[in-house]
Design a protein around this motif. Structure first.
Motif, PDB file in Angstrom:
ATOM      1  N   ASN A 115      -2.477   0.924  -6.517  1.00 33.73           N
ATOM      2  CA  ASN A 115      -2.554   2.032  -5.568  1.00 33.73           C
ATOM      3  C   ASN A 115      -3.220   3.258  -6.182  1.00 33.73           C
ATOM      4  N   ARG A 125       0.825  -1.212   0.000  1.00 40.77           N
ATOM      5  CA  ARG A 125       0.000   0.000   0.000  1.00 40.77           C
ATOM      6  C   ARG A 125       0.853   1.254   0.000  1.00 40.77           C
ATOM      7  N   ALA A 178       1.537   7.610  -5.227  1.00 38.79           N
ATOM      8  CA  ALA A 178       1.528   6.278  -5.839  1.00 38.79           C
ATOM      9  C   ALA A 178       1.585   6.386  -7.355  1.00 38.79           C
ATOM     10  N   ASN A 227      -6.432   4.916  -4.426  1.00 38.13           N
ATOM     11  CA  ASN A 227      -6.452   6.323  -4.014  1.00 38.13           C
ATOM     12  C   ASN A 227      -7.591   7.083  -4.677  1.00 38.13           C
ATOM     13  N   THR A 252       0.063   5.474  -0.177  1.00 35.22           N
ATOM     14  CA  THR A 252      -1.028   6.449  -0.162  1.00 35.22           C
ATOM     15  C   THR A 252      -0.716   7.633  -1.072  1.00 35.22           C
TER      16      THR A 252
END
Length: 407
Positions: free
Chosen positions: A275, A265, A270, A279, A267
């Motif tokens: 990802n 992962r 990315a 997001n 945040t």
């Protein structure tokens, strides 16, 4: 007074099947001509089949959600116009035809969910006088304006209770419920995804099952955390959440290993496919939860599990946790497993991929899920959960239960 709506014959049969209009007696009003009090008769929608939180579409672009004897009206049709007539709010089509009439005493809030919806200043004044909020949402569901009366005591009471709850067990209990809901949904999604591997690939199935078992073990730890306020044990709950996050995303790697490269992962910043989808999907979900928080009269920047920082909507981040897996993660896994294209340009999703994925997330928000013995659209569940959080913080409810989806 003629209490029958003017409905064309072709539409009459449809309306009769879903609505029944009847005069209802309500408290006395003063007759300005005779100076005498008399009962006021209004056209009221009687819908005995409606359940609390159920969304009923009245016409294209106009829907109503019944909540605790009052209704939430959502208008999202270009050219619709809202106006006031006597003791009712009228919703009109662009051609001027009245779609529906809502008695003011039955309204809790009005939500304008699209561009091109107009309303009269007379209606605006009446809604504010009665403490009925009007929210304006963008096409993506993000609230950009809300009109309320400065005398709307319900919001003041709710927000005061919310701010005080950080110092007592209410903040702790809500935080534990949020963590419990998130962990349960993480485990449920792993089991849901793993059931297809039970016969096709038993070793991978066993890994997902072991990860789900570990999540449940951590859930029991979280439920045993005791303190007088969230400030004393926030770090403990966040530590448990971190352990669960590692186990969960490692299991997601196992699910996606044959489809796409996913290293874990990320945040912010990315640049990989998974990802980037996560997001973007979470952004859509944040907007939905943010709107629900505002509509419930809560302060979005005063959370409990997530700490306060300038510009950080910590309560939104708290309440979004229980919806990440059922709304976004499940859609991402399906998108990847079905081999749907994921196009990136300069490390960002291309417009075509964004639009296709956003449609799937919005469709998921409109899909029904079991909730409190009934089936409701997830977007309606989000609204109800925010209201239940507000009720709990005010002391009107004994507990707050996070949403758990069924796998």
């Amino acid at each position: 007074m003629n209490t029958q709506p003017q409905i064309q014959a072709s539409e009459d049969r449809q309306d009769e099947a879903r609505l029944r209009i009847a005069p209802v007696e309500i408290p006395l009003q003063l007759n300005l001509f005779t100076r005498q009090t008399e009962p006021l008769k209004l056209e009221v929608v009687e819908a005995p089949e409606w359940q609390e939180g159920e969304e009923v579409e009245l016409d294209e672009g106009v829907s109503c959600v019944w909540n605790e004897s009052k209704s939430q009206v959502i208008v999202s049709g270009f050219g619709c116009f809202l106006s006031k007539k006597s003791e009712r709010m009228l919703v009109k089509r662009p051609d001027g035809k009245v779609i529906h009439q809502f008695p003011f005493f039955r309204l809790s809030e009005v939500i304008v969910g699209s561009r091109g919806v107009g309303l009269s200043s007379d209606l605006l004044e009446e809604l504010c006088k009665r403490g009925i909020r009007i929210a304006f949402l963008s096409g993506g569901g993000r609230p950009y304006a809300m009109i309320t009366s400065p005398m709307l005591n319900a919001v003041v009471t709710t927000r005061r209770a919310q701010l005080e709850a950080i110092k007592d067990k209410r903040g702790l209990e809500l935080s534990r419920a949020v963590v419990k809901g998130k962990i349960r949904n993480q485990a449920a999604l792993l089991r849901y995804s793993g059931k297809y591997l039970k016969t096709a690939n038993p070793p991978r199935y066993e890994k997902l099952t072991a990860a789900a078992d570990e999540l449940h073990a951590q859930l029991r730890r979280a439920m045993n955390v005791q303190a007088s306020s969230i400030n004393e044990v926030r770090h403990v709950l966040m530590g448990i959440e971190g352990i669960c996050a590692r186990a969960y995303w490692e299991a997601v790697q196992e699910i996606l290993q044959d489809k796409v490269e996913f290293m874990g992962r990320v945040t912010r910043g990315a640049q990989d496919e998974v990802n980037s989808l996560l997001n973007y999907g979470y952004g859509i979900l944040y907007a939905q939860v943010w709107g629900a928080v505002l509509n419930a009269g809560l302060e979005p920047f005063a959370g409990f599990l997530h700490v306060d920082r300038p510009g950080k909507p910590s309560l939104v981040l708290d309440l979004v946790e229980e919806f990440r897996q059922p709304v976004v993660d499940r859609v991402v896994l399906a998108h990847v497993n079905l081999g749907e294209p994921i196009k990136l340009q300069n490390g960002m999703l291309e417009a075509e991929t964004k639009n296709a994925f956003a449609d799937k997330v919005m469709a998921r928000l409109l899909s029904p899920e079991p909730y409190r013995g009934k089936h409701y659209q997830i977007r309606s569940i989000i609204q109800q959960q925010a209201r239940r959080a507000a009720s709990y913080l005010r002391g009107d409810a004994s507990e707050y239960r996070a949403f758990a989806f069924k796998w």
